[in-house]
Design a protein around this motif. Structure first.
Motif, PDB file in Angstrom:
ATOM      1  N   ALA A  81      50.136  32.301  38.135  1.00 20.39           N
ATOM      2  CA  ALA A  81      50.306  33.432  39.048  1.00 20.39           C
ATOM      3  C   ALA A  81      51.061  33.066  40.307  1.00 20.39           C
ATOM      4  N   THR A  82      51.396  31.805  40.488  1.00 18.68           N
ATOM      5  CA  THR A  82      52.078  31.392  41.705  1.00 18.68           C
ATOM      6  C   THR A  82      53.575  31.304  41.474  1.00 18.68           C
ATOM      7  N   VAL A 140      53.183  27.443  31.624  1.00 17.26           N
ATOM      8  CA  VAL A 140      51.959  26.883  32.205  1.00 17.26           C
ATOM      9  C   VAL A 140      51.967  26.921  33.725  1.00 17.26           C
ATOM     10  N   ALA A 141      53.122  27.188  34.335  1.00 22.81           N
ATOM     11  CA  ALA A 141      53.182  27.296  35.794  1.00 22.81           C
ATOM     12  C   ALA A 141      54.395  28.108  36.193  1.00 22.81           C
ATOM     13  N   GLY A 142      54.205  28.963  37.203  1.00 23.69           N
ATOM     14  CA  GLY A 142      55.297  29.763  37.735  1.00 23.69           C
ATOM     15  C   GLY A 142      55.349  31.138  37.113  1.00 23.69           C
ATOM     16  N   ASP A 143      55.553  32.160  37.969  1.00 24.05           N
ATOM     17  CA  ASP A 143      55.630  33.538  37.455  1.00 24.05           C
ATOM     18  C   ASP A 143      57.060  34.004  37.245  1.00 24.05           C
ATOM     19  N   GLY A 144      58.028  33.082  37.424  1.00 20.07           N
ATOM     20  CA  GLY A 144      59.429  33.425  37.186  1.00 20.07           C
ATOM     21  C   GLY A 144      60.179  33.884  38.413  1.00 20.07           C
ATOM     22  N   THR A 145      59.486  34.036  39.539  1.00 19.84           N
ATOM     23  CA  THR A 145      60.121  34.444  40.790  1.00 19.84           C
ATOM     24  C   THR A 145      60.241  33.228  41.699  1.00 19.84           C
ATOM     25  N   ALA A 146      61.428  32.994  42.237  1.00 18.66           N
ATOM     26  CA  ALA A 146      61.634  31.852  43.120  1.00 18.66           C
ATOM     27  C   ALA A 146      60.881  32.062  44.423  1.00 18.66           C
ATOM     28  N   GLY A 147      60.200  31.019  44.889  1.00 18.97           N
ATOM     29  CA  GLY A 147      59.532  31.117  46.177  1.00 18.97           C
ATOM     30  C   GLY A 147      58.275  30.288  46.211  1.00 18.97           C
ATOM     31  N   SER A 198      51.027  30.305  47.539  1.00 19.08           N
ATOM     32  CA  SER A 198      49.913  29.527  48.065  1.00 19.08           C
ATOM     33  C   SER A 198      49.409  28.603  46.975  1.00 19.08           C
ATOM     34  N   ASP A 199      48.386  27.829  47.321  1.00 17.18           N
ATOM     35  CA  ASP A 199      47.748  26.918  46.384  1.00 17.18           C
ATOM     36  C   ASP A 199      46.313  27.350  46.136  1.00 17.18           C
ATOM     37  N   GLY A 200      45.716  26.712  45.123  1.00 19.54           N
ATOM     38  CA  GLY A 200      44.308  26.922  44.863  1.00 19.54           C
ATOM     39  C   GLY A 200      44.003  27.948  43.806  1.00 19.54           C
ATOM     40  N   GLY A 201      45.009  28.639  43.319  1.00 21.36           N
ATOM     41  CA  GLY A 201      44.808  29.656  42.304  1.00 21.36           C
ATOM     42  C   GLY A 201      45.435  29.270  40.986  1.00 21.36           C
ATOM     43  N   GLY A 203      44.265  24.719  34.729  1.00 23.07           N
ATOM     44  CA  GLY A 203      45.308  25.645  35.158  1.00 23.07           C
ATOM     45  C   GLY A 203      45.359  25.975  36.629  1.00 23.07           C
ATOM     46  N   ILE A 204      44.653  25.245  37.486  1.00 24.25           N
ATOM     47  CA  ILE A 204      44.678  25.503  38.925  1.00 24.25           C
ATOM     48  C   ILE A 204      45.753  24.635  39.572  1.00 24.25           C
ATOM     49  N   ILE A 205      46.542  25.240  40.464  1.00 26.44           N
ATOM     50  CA  ILE A 205      47.659  24.531  41.096  1.00 26.44           C
ATOM     51  C   ILE A 205      47.358  24.219  42.553  1.00 26.44           C
TER      52      ILE A 205
END
Length: 768
Positions: A97-98, A80-87, A90-93, A131-133
């Motif tokens: 995908a973040t 439900v959150a995070g694309d698996g890459t550390a870092g 941005s916000d708002g999307g 789903g917006i972060i």
């Protein structure tokens, strides 16, 4: 987790007896496969925080996967959150995908918003039901500014745990700031506990004036009180609605004593997660005791999951009899099922109807065995086989009720004074005090010259009676017998570079080589010349050492005879790299070769070094010159545990070293001076471990004693985040003893640790 009651049951399997344990997410293998299948069939990677929403959906902070996962009541897992890459992007999307960076905890509010402790981004994020972060606290910079302003504009320092109360207030364990912060519905941040200084003062006063020590788990009750896992103080604290702080569990000393008594009088060991049930019972993720503890409203503590031994046992049985491995976050669903982030088992486990179960009565004496069994030995060579029995219960154990029986495999024989293959030992007239000493159930055993090579399985049983309790009292002890005739030829060795040094120009480090042999074959080439050529940009600096880490005698180490040539480009070692010829050289031998990056070295990786060991085929040596690593001034050092001992008793304590912002630190070999608190002296034992990598990287530190053992001097390179084997944190484990004339009951805070150019770090110790 949140205190909002769930109206649905989570993914715990149906049909299990109350108090039974089952896995609901993670198959025990660290990593990430995919989403969309059953949670128990996929992989998780050090799951930390868990929470359950009102519909029974389980949310998991899948920390090392840099994701938050969701397991529906029917067991299906998705991200439900995070694309698996550390870092951080941005916000708002879309939250999917973040990026997240080692998320440590999750919480939910009544509106279905998901809150994430985005720990290494120094933020708390919010994911709406669509789903917006966005970020709700922290500006992404580690540190502390002030309170009373917008939470978005202030700094956090490794936020680790969250909870939301019924009024919509978000509470944050601001781990590195030693505070608990509150973000109101209006977005303003304040401190509700902790004055920012690590430590412990007392209870009964204002929570904002006292000290916390790396606070972790949080939970709020329906009356407005907040519970805090004060992790390094080994306590659970409670802050009332009027801001007064008290302790509700743990006496401040790390360890485990017993169950069934007052929670205030027992020990906890780095508590982490917290949860509350509808009856007001408090549940504690007692991380380093590998247990989940329950404190009822009358203040009595019991264990509801975990038998205290780290590991994993099959699911389906009673949770109190199984093993957990650093259980951290915990959460309850509406049906009273408890969910456990069984972190180092890479699983999330569920305990059925934990609120209704009756914990098993605690034993008067709680015994367990520490197995002694070498991996491989040679024929005609004596070795130790058996177990040492310890007591972690509240009362002493009478040795007359304990008998150790060792049934030797055919091909092994007992030492002098024994006959037959059944060896027994009873401990009449011996008392095993709680937390002190052992009963020695270890036997001397030999494989005769006629024993064929191979693996031999002996069995060990620890029999007990009276009012004693013993965990895991039957063992299988495998020992591999190898042929004693060694190969007198270094070409039978397998040699490879164990670590690739990575340092900035001018810095020092070490290059490690491992010498081993196939299937434990004895190799004894005799004294030979070994020529090492440094990779481009590196120079040898002398004093190479060797060490055998896998012997039954502990670590066997020493200096290598050597000479440095060609201005440091060449190192000559004259030594015998023997392995598996006696009990003191089993396994492999590690050469540690000190090197330094030239001041004018150009950043890059260089693979043109070599090791020519006698007639062995040359082995390639590599090194990396990095221009980004910081020196020791970028380290943050804390005393992770306060040792306690009776006069004359030995114990240990831990120092934790991390880097600011998790940046690479590689200062090279530096001097580190530790001064013992009053009433204590060092024993000389000093080891290190990187426990956030798999497998763990551990070893002994180069240390010496001075000033009648009051000073311990360590020479090592406390490097961090330079590669895959030194990530996140470095732990020093230091041996210490209370002096015979130390004053009982005294606590002294006048020790210190000086790490290179860092300001001194205070060290504390308690005389019991």
């Amino acid at each position: 987790m949140t205190t909002a009651s769930s109206t649905g049951a989570g993914p715990q399997p149906a049909g299990l007896l109350d108090g039974s344990i089952a896995t609901v997410a993670g198959n025990g293998v660290a990593g990430f496969i995919s989403d969309g299948g059953h949670g128990a069939l996929t992989r998780t990677h050090y799951p930390h925080g868990v929470a359950v929403d009102k519909n029974g959906n389980l949310f998991i902070a899948d920390r090392y996967n840099h994701r938050v996962r969701k397991v529906t009541p029917n067991g299906n897992i998705t991200t439900v959150a995070g694309d698996g890459t550390a870092g951080y992007i941005s916000d708002g999307g879309p939250a999917l995908a973040t990026r997240l960076h080692y998320p440590a905890d999750v919480a939910l509010d009544d509106a279905g918003n998901l809150y994430i402790a985005d720990t290494n981004n120094h933020r708390v994020r919010k994911v709406t039901p669509n789903g917006i972060i966005t970020t709700v606290a922290g500006n992404g910079e580690a540190g502390y500014i002030s309170d009373g302003g917008p939470a978005l504009a202030t700094r956090l320092h490794y936020p680790h745990a969250l909870t939301v109360d019924r009024s919509g207030n978000l509470f944050i364990s601001d781990y590195g700031n030693h505070r608990v912060r509150k973000v109101g519905p209006n977005g303003i941040i304040t401190t509700v506990a902790g004055n920012g200084t690590a430590g412990y003062i007392s209870d009964g006063g204002p929570a904002i004036s006292t000290r916390l020590y790396y606070p972790m788990g949080l939970v709020a009750d329906g009356e407005g009180s907040l519970y805090i896992a004060d992790r390094h103080n080994h306590r659970i604290r409670k802050v009332t609605p009027n801001g007064i702080i008290t302790t509700v569990a743990g006496n401040g000393t790390a360890g485990y004593i017993s169950d069934g008594g007052p929670a205030l009088g027992t020990r906890l060991h780095y508590p982490w997660g917290l949860a509350l049930d509808e009856a007001g019972s408090l549940y504690i993720g007692d991380g380093h005791n590998h247990r989940i503890r329950k404190v009822t409203s009358d203040g009595i503590i019991t264990t509801v999951a975990g038998n205290g031994q780290a590991g994993y046992v099959d699911d389906g049985g009673p949770a109190a009899g199984t093993r957990l491995y650093h259980p951290y976050g915990i959460a309850l669903d509406r049906a009273g099922n408890l969910y456990i982030a069984d972190s180092h088992n890479h699983r999330v486990r569920g305990v059925t109807a934990v609120a209704q179960m009756t914990p098993p009565p605690p034993p008067a004496a709680d015994l367990y065995g520490e197995v002694v069994s070498p991996y491989r030995v040679q024929r005609e060579q004596e070795f130790d086989l058996g177990a040492r029995i310890r007591n972690r219960g509240p009362n002493p154990a009478d040795g007359q009720y304990v008998t150790v029986v060792l049934n030797l495999a055919d091909g092994l024989v007992g030492g002098p004074g024994t006959s037959g293959r059944r060896l027994t030992r009873t401990f009449s007239a011996q008392q095993l005090l709680s937390q002190q000493g052992t009963l020695d159930g270890v036997f001397r055993v030999t494989a005769p010259a006629s024993t064929p090579p191979g693996t031999y399985l002996s069995t060990l049983e620890i029999q007990y009676g009276g009012d004693l309790n013993l965990k895991d009292n039957a063992y299988t002890l495998p020992v591999t017998i190898v042929v004693p005739d060694p190969v007198a030829d270094e070409t039978a060795l397998t040699i490879f570079q164990d670590t690739v040094p990575q340092v900035a120009p001018g810095q020092q480090t070490v290059l490690n080589l491992r010498y081993t042999s196939a299937a434990g074959q004895p190799v004894n080439p005799g004294t030979i010349v070994q020529r090492f050529t440094a990779p481009t940009g590196f120079l040898f600096t002398g004093r190479p050492t060797y060490a055998y880490y896998e012997t039954i005698h502990g670590v066997i180490s020493g200096d290598l005879t050597h000479s440095v040539l060609d201005g440091g480009r060449t190192l000559l070692v004259t030594a015998n790299p023997h392995v598996n010829t006696t009990t003191s050289d089993t396994g492999s031998v590690i050469y540690t070769l000190p090197v330094q990056a030239r001041a004018d070295a150009v950043p890059g990786r260089y693979d043109n070094g070599s090791a020519s060991v006698g007639r062995h085929t040359p082995v390639q040596l590599s090194g990396v010159i990095s221009g980004t690593a910081q020196d020791e001034t970028a380290l943050r050092v804390v005393q992770e545990s306060v040792p306690s001992a009776t006069p004359g008793q030995h114990t240990t304590f831990n120092l934790e070293l991390r880097s600011l912002g998790s940046q690479p630190v590689n200062p090279g070999t530096i001097e580190q001076r530790l001064t013992a608190p009053t009433g204590f002296a060092f024993t000389g034992s000093a080891s290190y471990g990187y426990y956030f990598v798999t497998p763990y990287v551990t070893g002994n530190l180069d240390a010496r004693l001075e000033d009648s053992d009051r000073t311990l001097v360590i020479s090592s390179n406390p490097h961090l985040n330079t590669g895959t084997t030194d990530k996140t944190a470095l732990i020093y484990t230091i041996g210490i003893r209370a002096l015979p004339n130390a004053t009982p009951g005294a606590r002294h805070d006048d020790g210190q640790a000086v790490i290179g150019r860092l300001a001194p770090i205070p060290l504390s110790a308690q005389v019991l």
